[in-house]
Design a protein around this motif. Structure first.
Motif, PDB file in Angstrom:
ATOM      1  N   GLN A  71     -87.543  68.093   7.973  1.00  0.00           N
ATOM      2  CA  GLN A  71     -88.037  69.232   8.761  1.00  0.00           C
ATOM      3  C   GLN A  71     -88.847  70.114   7.828  1.00  0.00           C
ATOM      4  OE1 GLN A  71     -85.011  71.719  10.647  1.00  0.00           O
ATOM      5  NE2 GLN A  71     -86.502  73.333  10.989  1.00  0.00           N
ATOM      6  N   ALA A  72     -90.106  70.382   8.187  1.00  0.00           N
ATOM      7  CA  ALA A  72     -90.974  71.224   7.357  1.00  0.00           C
ATOM      8  C   ALA A  72     -90.789  72.690   7.727  1.00  0.00           C
ATOM      9  CB  ALA A  72     -92.420  70.807   7.545  1.00  0.00           C
ATOM     10  N   LEU A  73     -90.677  73.538   6.724  1.00  0.00           N
ATOM     11  CA  LEU A  73     -90.591  74.980   6.937  1.00  0.00           C
ATOM     12  C   LEU A  73     -91.860  75.589   6.340  1.00  0.00           C
ATOM     13  CD1 LEU A  73     -86.837  75.458   5.896  1.00  0.00           C
ATOM     14  CD2 LEU A  73     -87.746  75.248   8.210  1.00  0.00           C
ATOM     15  N   PRO A  74     -92.639  76.317   7.128  1.00  0.00           N
ATOM     16  CA  PRO A  74     -93.949  76.813   6.675  1.00  0.00           C
ATOM     17  C   PRO A  74     -93.824  77.896   5.600  1.00  0.00           C
ATOM     18  CG  PRO A  74     -93.391  77.741   8.816  1.00  0.00           C
ATOM     19  CD  PRO A  74     -92.315  76.741   8.504  1.00  0.00           C
ATOM     20  N   PRO A  75     -94.943  78.213   4.903  1.00  0.00           N
ATOM     21  CA  PRO A  75     -94.915  79.267   3.882  1.00  0.00           C
ATOM     22  C   PRO A  75     -94.447  80.588   4.490  1.00  0.00           C
ATOM     23  CG  PRO A  75     -97.007  78.088   3.818  1.00  0.00           C
ATOM     24  CD  PRO A  75     -96.274  77.609   5.030  1.00  0.00           C
ATOM     25  N   GLN A  76     -93.528  81.247   3.828  1.00  0.00           N
ATOM     26  CA  GLN A  76     -92.971  82.508   4.316  1.00  0.00           C
ATOM     27  C   GLN A  76     -92.232  83.188   3.162  1.00  0.00           C
ATOM     28  OE1 GLN A  76     -89.742  81.495   7.243  1.00  0.00           O
ATOM     29  NE2 GLN A  76     -90.167  79.412   6.589  1.00  0.00           N
ATOM     30  N   PRO A  77     -91.895  84.469   3.318  1.00  0.00           N
ATOM     31  CA  PRO A  77     -91.123  85.131   2.260  1.00  0.00           C
ATOM     32  C   PRO A  77     -89.805  84.380   2.004  1.00  0.00           C
ATOM     33  CG  PRO A  77     -91.936  86.736   3.845  1.00  0.00           C
ATOM     34  CD  PRO A  77     -92.231  85.375   4.415  1.00  0.00           C
ATOM     35  N   LYS A  78     -89.350  84.383   0.758  1.00  0.00           N
ATOM     36  CA  LYS A  78     -88.117  83.657   0.425  1.00  0.00           C
ATOM     37  C   LYS A  78     -86.915  84.159   1.229  1.00  0.00           C
ATOM     38  CE  LYS A  78     -89.585  82.003  -4.085  1.00  0.00           C
ATOM     39  NZ  LYS A  78     -89.562  82.128  -5.561  1.00  0.00           N
ATOM     40  N   THR A  79     -86.930  85.448   1.601  1.00  0.00           N
ATOM     41  CA  THR A  79     -85.829  85.978   2.414  1.00  0.00           C
ATOM     42  C   THR A  79     -85.812  85.302   3.792  1.00  0.00           C
ATOM     43  OG1 THR A  79     -87.327  87.790   2.963  1.00  0.00           O
ATOM     44  CG2 THR A  79     -85.668  88.242   1.300  1.00  0.00           C
ATOM     45  N   ALA A  80     -86.997  85.114   4.388  1.00  0.00           N
ATOM     46  CA  ALA A  80     -87.089  84.452   5.698  1.00  0.00           C
ATOM     47  C   ALA A  80     -86.760  82.968   5.562  1.00  0.00           C
ATOM     48  CB  ALA A  80     -88.486  84.633   6.279  1.00  0.00           C
ATOM     49  N   LEU A  81     -87.214  82.376   4.449  1.00  0.00           N
ATOM     50  CA  LEU A  81     -86.932  80.959   4.217  1.00  0.00           C
ATOM     51  C   LEU A  81     -85.422  80.728   4.074  1.00  0.00           C
ATOM     52  CD1 LEU A  81     -88.489  78.283   3.861  1.00  0.00           C
ATOM     53  CD2 LEU A  81     -88.312  78.627   1.402  1.00  0.00           C
ATOM     54  N   ALA A  82     -84.735  81.665   3.408  1.00  0.00           N
ATOM     55  CA  ALA A  82     -83.275  81.554   3.254  1.00  0.00           C
ATOM     56  C   ALA A  82     -82.621  81.514   4.630  1.00  0.00           C
ATOM     57  CB  ALA A  82     -82.742  82.731   2.434  1.00  0.00           C
ATOM     58  N   THR A  83     -83.082  82.366   5.544  1.00  0.00           N
ATOM     59  CA  THR A  83     -82.540  82.394   6.903  1.00  0.00           C
ATOM     60  C   THR A  83     -82.810  81.075   7.619  1.00  0.00           C
ATOM     61  OG1 THR A  83     -82.806  84.768   7.018  1.00  0.00           O
ATOM     62  CG2 THR A  83     -82.671  83.627   9.125  1.00  0.00           C
ATOM     63  N   ALA A  84     -84.032  80.538   7.464  1.00  0.00           N
ATOM     64  CA  ALA A  84     -84.380  79.273   8.118  1.00  0.00           C
ATOM     65  C   ALA A  84     -83.522  78.126   7.573  1.00  0.00           C
ATOM     66  CB  ALA A  84     -85.865  78.973   7.909  1.00  0.00           C
ATOM     67  N   ILE A  85     -83.269  78.119   6.252  1.00  0.00           N
ATOM     68  CA  ILE A  85     -82.439  77.070   5.648  1.00  0.00           C
ATOM     69  C   ILE A  85     -81.010  77.167   6.195  1.00  0.00           C
ATOM     70  CG2 ILE A  85     -81.397  76.255   3.474  1.00  0.00           C
ATOM     71  CD1 ILE A  85     -84.059  77.202   2.095  1.00  0.00           C
ATOM     72  N   LEU A  86     -80.488  78.407   6.279  1.00  0.00           N
ATOM     73  CA  LEU A  86     -79.121  78.592   6.790  1.00  0.00           C
ATOM     74  C   LEU A  86     -79.021  78.240   8.269  1.00  0.00           C
ATOM     75  CD1 LEU A  86     -77.770  81.791   5.016  1.00  0.00           C
ATOM     76  CD2 LEU A  86     -77.444  79.395   4.423  1.00  0.00           C
ATOM     77  N   ASP A  87     -80.065  78.557   9.046  1.00  0.00           N
ATOM     78  CA  ASP A  87     -80.052  78.204  10.474  1.00  0.00           C
ATOM     79  C   ASP A  87     -79.878  76.695  10.641  1.00  0.00           C
ATOM     80  OD1 ASP A  87     -80.360  80.817  11.273  1.00  0.00           O
ATOM     81  OD2 ASP A  87     -82.522  80.659  11.654  1.00  0.00           O
ATOM     82  N   HIS A  88     -80.534  75.926   9.744  1.00  0.00           N
ATOM     83  CA  HIS A  88     -80.388  74.476   9.794  1.00  0.00           C
ATOM     84  C   HIS A  88     -78.982  74.065   9.325  1.00  0.00           C
ATOM     85  CE1 HIS A  88     -81.500  70.226   9.368  1.00  0.00           C
ATOM     86  NE2 HIS A  88     -80.703  70.269   8.327  1.00  0.00           N
ATOM     87  N   LEU A  89     -78.559  74.696   8.203  1.00  0.00           N
ATOM     88  CA  LEU A  89     -77.289  74.327   7.598  1.00  0.00           C
ATOM     89  C   LEU A  89     -76.075  74.530   8.512  1.00  0.00           C
ATOM     90  CD1 LEU A  89     -77.267  75.719   3.953  1.00  0.00           C
ATOM     91  CD2 LEU A  89     -76.575  73.460   4.750  1.00  0.00           C
ATOM     92  N   VAL A  90     -76.038  75.665   9.203  1.00  0.00           N
ATOM     93  CA  VAL A  90     -74.857  75.967  10.014  1.00  0.00           C
ATOM     94  C   VAL A  90     -74.653  74.919  11.126  1.00  0.00           C
ATOM     95  CG1 VAL A  90     -74.700  78.450   9.572  1.00  0.00           C
ATOM     96  CG2 VAL A  90     -76.132  77.629  11.452  1.00  0.00           C
ATOM     97  N   THR A  91     -75.739  74.265  11.538  1.00  0.00           N
ATOM     98  CA  THR A  91     -75.587  73.249  12.584  1.00  0.00           C
ATOM     99  C   THR A  91     -74.987  71.972  12.000  1.00  0.00           C
ATOM    100  OG1 THR A  91     -77.765  72.266  12.211  1.00  0.00           O
ATOM    101  CG2 THR A  91     -77.657  74.099  13.759  1.00  0.00           C
ATOM    102  N   ARG A  92     -75.016  71.818  10.676  1.00  0.00           N
ATOM    103  CA  ARG A  92     -74.571  70.570  10.071  1.00  0.00           C
ATOM    104  C   ARG A  92     -73.296  70.697   9.261  1.00  0.00           C
ATOM    105  NH1 ARG A  92     -77.978  68.058   6.815  1.00  0.00           N
ATOM    106  NH2 ARG A  92     -76.620  66.312   7.248  1.00  0.00           N
ATOM    107  N   LEU A  93     -72.784  71.912   9.052  1.00  0.00           N
ATOM    108  CA  LEU A  93     -71.550  72.085   8.290  1.00  0.00           C
ATOM    109  C   LEU A  93     -70.389  71.470   9.074  1.00  0.00           C
ATOM    110  CD1 LEU A  93     -71.594  75.746   6.887  1.00  0.00           C
ATOM    111  CD2 LEU A  93     -71.811  73.602   5.619  1.00  0.00           C
ATOM    112  N   PRO A  94     -69.492  70.765   8.365  1.00  0.00           N
ATOM    113  CA  PRO A  94     -68.356  70.186   9.087  1.00  0.00           C
ATOM    114  C   PRO A  94     -67.486  71.266   9.718  1.00  0.00           C
ATOM    115  CG  PRO A  94     -68.376  69.496   6.765  1.00  0.00           C
ATOM    116  CD  PRO A  94     -69.470  70.475   6.930  1.00  0.00           C
TER     117      PRO A  94
END
Ligand code: C5P
Length: 222
Positions: free
Chosen positions: A199-222
């Motif tokens: 999944q590609a995440l476009p250029p954005q502030p690192k704070t916004a990118l952190a949120t996007a990474i976590l949004d993906h992560l929470v769906t996959r955490l056991p």
């Protein structure tokens, strides 16, 4: 108030560079600012996680609600990470030096009288994220891959070799993104049913990118 979808989860994050001493006044290190790891720590804490941030030397304030452990070398970073386990989510965001001096000189190294060069003997540092991922009681393990070429191939290799659950790959050759800057773009890679998904995440502030990474992560955490 953000969603508390990480409430009660224990998260350990490494961030920043490591600093490998050569003698009492010199070291080997890199340009990592720690911004991405700190943004992730802040975002995890805001979502209710209990966060331990194991940090190399950086010029950043500790995010609210985060327990920070300061370290210098890769070996110290590994020891601090192991002391912070167990956890449910481990994010290896630090730019860990791959090598350290075979021996740290007790006194300041002197240059020779002639103009010849000098050779430093280096030994491999432990791979922190791979060490955590190899444990029998392992957390969900996330790594980062900063690449300047063949981004997805190299990141995919690291995903399997280090036995990670997710890798965040970023192209550090793009001007204005990555190392030291406030912005970043990334591709998330993970394995699902024997295929590598992305999944590609476009250029954005690192704070916004952190949120996007976590949004993906929470769906996959056991
Ligand atoms: O192999 P490479 O250094 O590119 O891998 C990057 C990923 O591995 C990052 O998540 C980094 O934090 C982690 N790493 C580590 N210990 C090392 C080297 C890298 O945890 N000694």
């Amino acid at each position: 108030i953000s969603t508390q979808d990480l409430a009660g989860r224990r998260v350990v994050i490494t961030a920043g560079p490591t600093r490998e001493a050569l003698d009492p006044v010199r070291y080997l290190s890199n340009h990592s600012s720690g911004k991405m790891g700190y943004a992730l720590a802040a975002a995890c804490a805001a979502r209710g996680a209990q966060v331990t941030l194991v940090s190399g030397p950086v010029a950043l304030a500790t995010p609210p609600g985060v327990a920070r452990v300061d370290v210098l070398s890769a070996c110290e970073m590994l020891a601090a990470v192991e002391a912070a386990l167990p956890c449910e989510l481990f994010i290896g965001c630090a730019a860990v030096a791959d090598y350290r001096a075979a021996s740290v000189a007790e006194h300041k190294l002197k240059k020779g009288d002639d103009t010849s060069g000098m050779t430093l003997e280096l030994v491999r540092n432990p791979d922190i994220v791979a060490t955590v991922a190899a444990r029998s009681e392992r957390p969900f393990c996330v790594g980062f891959a900063a690449e300047t070429q063949a981004l997805e191939t190299h990141a995919g290799d690291k995903l399997s070799r280090k036995r990670l659950d997710l890798i965040v790959a970023n192209d550090v050759s793009q001007a204005g993104l990555g190392f030291g800057s406030d912005d970043n773009a990334a591709t998330l890679l993970w394995r699902e049913a024997d295929a590598v998904r992305r999944q590609a995440l476009p250029p954005q502030p690192k704070t916004a990118l952190a949120t996007a990474i976590l949004d993906h992560l929470v769906t996959r955490l056991p």
